[in-house]
Design a protein around this motif. Structure first.
Motif, PDB file in Angstrom:
ATOM      1  N   HIS A   1       0.848  -1.210   0.000  1.00 33.14           N
ATOM      2  CA  HIS A   1       0.000   0.000   0.000  1.00 33.14           C
ATOM      3  C   HIS A   1       0.876   1.251   0.000  1.00 33.14           C
ATOM      4  N   LEU A   2       1.907   1.212   0.840  1.00 32.93           N
ATOM      5  CA  LEU A   2       2.773   2.393   0.990  1.00 32.93           C
ATOM      6  C   LEU A   2       3.478   2.740  -0.329  1.00 32.93           C
ATOM      7  N   ASP A   3       3.848   1.709  -1.062  1.00 33.42           N
ATOM      8  CA  ASP A   3       4.482   1.903  -2.368  1.00 33.42           C
ATOM      9  C   ASP A   3       3.505   2.600  -3.335  1.00 33.42           C
ATOM     10  N   ILE A   4       2.242   2.173  -3.289  1.00 27.50           N
ATOM     11  CA  ILE A   4       1.232   2.807  -4.160  1.00 27.50           C
ATOM     12  C   ILE A   4       1.047   4.277  -3.733  1.00 27.50           C
ATOM     13  N   ILE A   5       0.988   4.521  -2.414  1.00 34.63           N
ATOM     14  CA  ILE A   5       0.804   5.894  -1.905  1.00 34.63           C
ATOM     15  C   ILE A   5       1.965   6.785  -2.371  1.00 34.63           C
TER      16      ILE A   5
ATOM     17  N   ALA B   1       1.250   7.695  10.551  1.00 36.34           N
ATOM     18  CA  ALA B   1       2.660   7.559  10.948  1.00 36.34           C
ATOM     19  C   ALA B   1       3.512   7.121   9.746  1.00 36.34           C
ATOM     20  N   ALA B   2       2.997   6.159   8.977  1.00 33.19           N
ATOM     21  CA  ALA B   2       3.769   5.641   7.836  1.00 33.19           C
ATOM     22  C   ALA B   2       3.869   6.663   6.704  1.00 33.19           C
ATOM     23  N   CYS B   3       2.863   7.549   6.611  1.00 30.79           N
ATOM     24  CA  CYS B   3       2.839   8.525   5.505  1.00 30.79           C
ATOM     25  C   CYS B   3       3.443   9.864   5.900  1.00 30.79           C
ATOM     26  N   HIS B   4       3.991   9.941   7.090  1.00 30.89           N
ATOM     27  CA  HIS B   4       4.557  11.193   7.589  1.00 30.89           C
ATOM     28  C   HIS B   4       5.492  11.890   6.581  1.00 30.89           C
ATOM     29  N   PRO B   5       6.357  11.128   5.868  1.00 30.20           N
ATOM     30  CA  PRO B   5       7.272  11.805   4.925  1.00 30.20           C
ATOM     31  C   PRO B   5       6.592  12.439   3.715  1.00 30.20           C
ATOM     32  N   PHE B   6       5.348  12.061   3.423  1.00 28.20           N
ATOM     33  CA  PHE B   6       4.715  12.554   2.190  1.00 28.20           C
ATOM     34  C   PHE B   6       3.841  13.766   2.493  1.00 28.20           C
ATOM     35  N   GLU B   7       4.298  14.931   2.045  1.00 31.02           N
ATOM     36  CA  GLU B   7       3.631  16.185   2.440  1.00 31.02           C
ATOM     37  C   GLU B   7       2.233  16.360   1.862  1.00 31.02           C
ATOM     38  N   ASN B   8       1.991  15.795   0.691  1.00 25.51           N
ATOM     39  CA  ASN B   8       0.680  16.024   0.052  1.00 25.51           C
ATOM     40  C   ASN B   8      -0.288  14.857   0.284  1.00 25.51           C
TER      41      ASN B   8
END
Ligand code: PNS
Length: 159
Positions: A16-20, A55-62
């Motif tokens: 999922h994180l790769d797709i995000i 928490a997992a998406c913290h690095p992605f600003e948008n």
């Protein structure tokens, strides 16, 4: 362009994180939409799933994370999203994904579904596989973000 990436995310996996990560590079804003009243009984509560994804998406600003209930197309309208992103792992995913995309299109002609093929190294990972392996004492550290690994071990110990 605003897009939504919907799912049960019980729990979020590296697939999922790769797709995000990849989707967030091609749209202006990506809303990860966590289904809170699905037919499946989730291992993690909606709040826990949202918290782990945040928490997992913290690095992605948008990237924003929100829970939703009801029809996906209605939630898409609320967030002004014109695009639904779905990952495709293998041909096995295709039939169901195709049906969902056609249904959503029939419900709302203004919203398009875009499929992203999974990256090869994540093509075998699913949330159910993660839960099965973890419940049997196996290592899931290479399948999920760190935050999920910790939470799933706690959850299984508490059952
Ligand atoms: O991760 P999943 O379980 O494959 O995600 C499925 C999801 C959440 C995308 C799908 O069940 C959904 O959109 N549910 C909301 C209800 C809805 O809109 N149903 C009609 C179109 S499928």
């Amino acid at each position: 362009m605003i897009a939504i990436y919907p799912g049960s995310f019980d729990p979020i996996t590296n697939g999922h994180l790769d797709i995000i990560k990849r989707a967030s590079k091609v749209v202006d804003n990506l809303v990860v939409a966590v289904l809170c009243n699905g037919s499946k009984r989730p291992l993690f509560s909606t709040e826990e799933r949202v918290e782990m994804i945040k928490a997992a998406c913290h690095p992605f600003e948008n990237v924003d994370v929100q829970a939703f209930s009801g029809l996906l197309v209605d939630f898409a309208k609320q967030t002004s999203a014109k695009v639904i992103i779905r990952g495709l792992r293998a041909t096995a995913d295709f039939e169901n994904e195709f049906k969902m995309a056609i249904t959503n299109k029939a419900l709302s002609d203004n919203i398009e579904t875009l499929f992203l093929p999974t990256s090869l190294q994540y093509s075998y990972i699913s949330s159910s596989m993660v839960k099965e392996v973890a419940s049997l004492g196996g290592d899931v550290s290479f399948m999920v973000p760190n935050v999920v690994e910790k939470k799933i071990l706690q959850k299984i110990a508490s059952i």
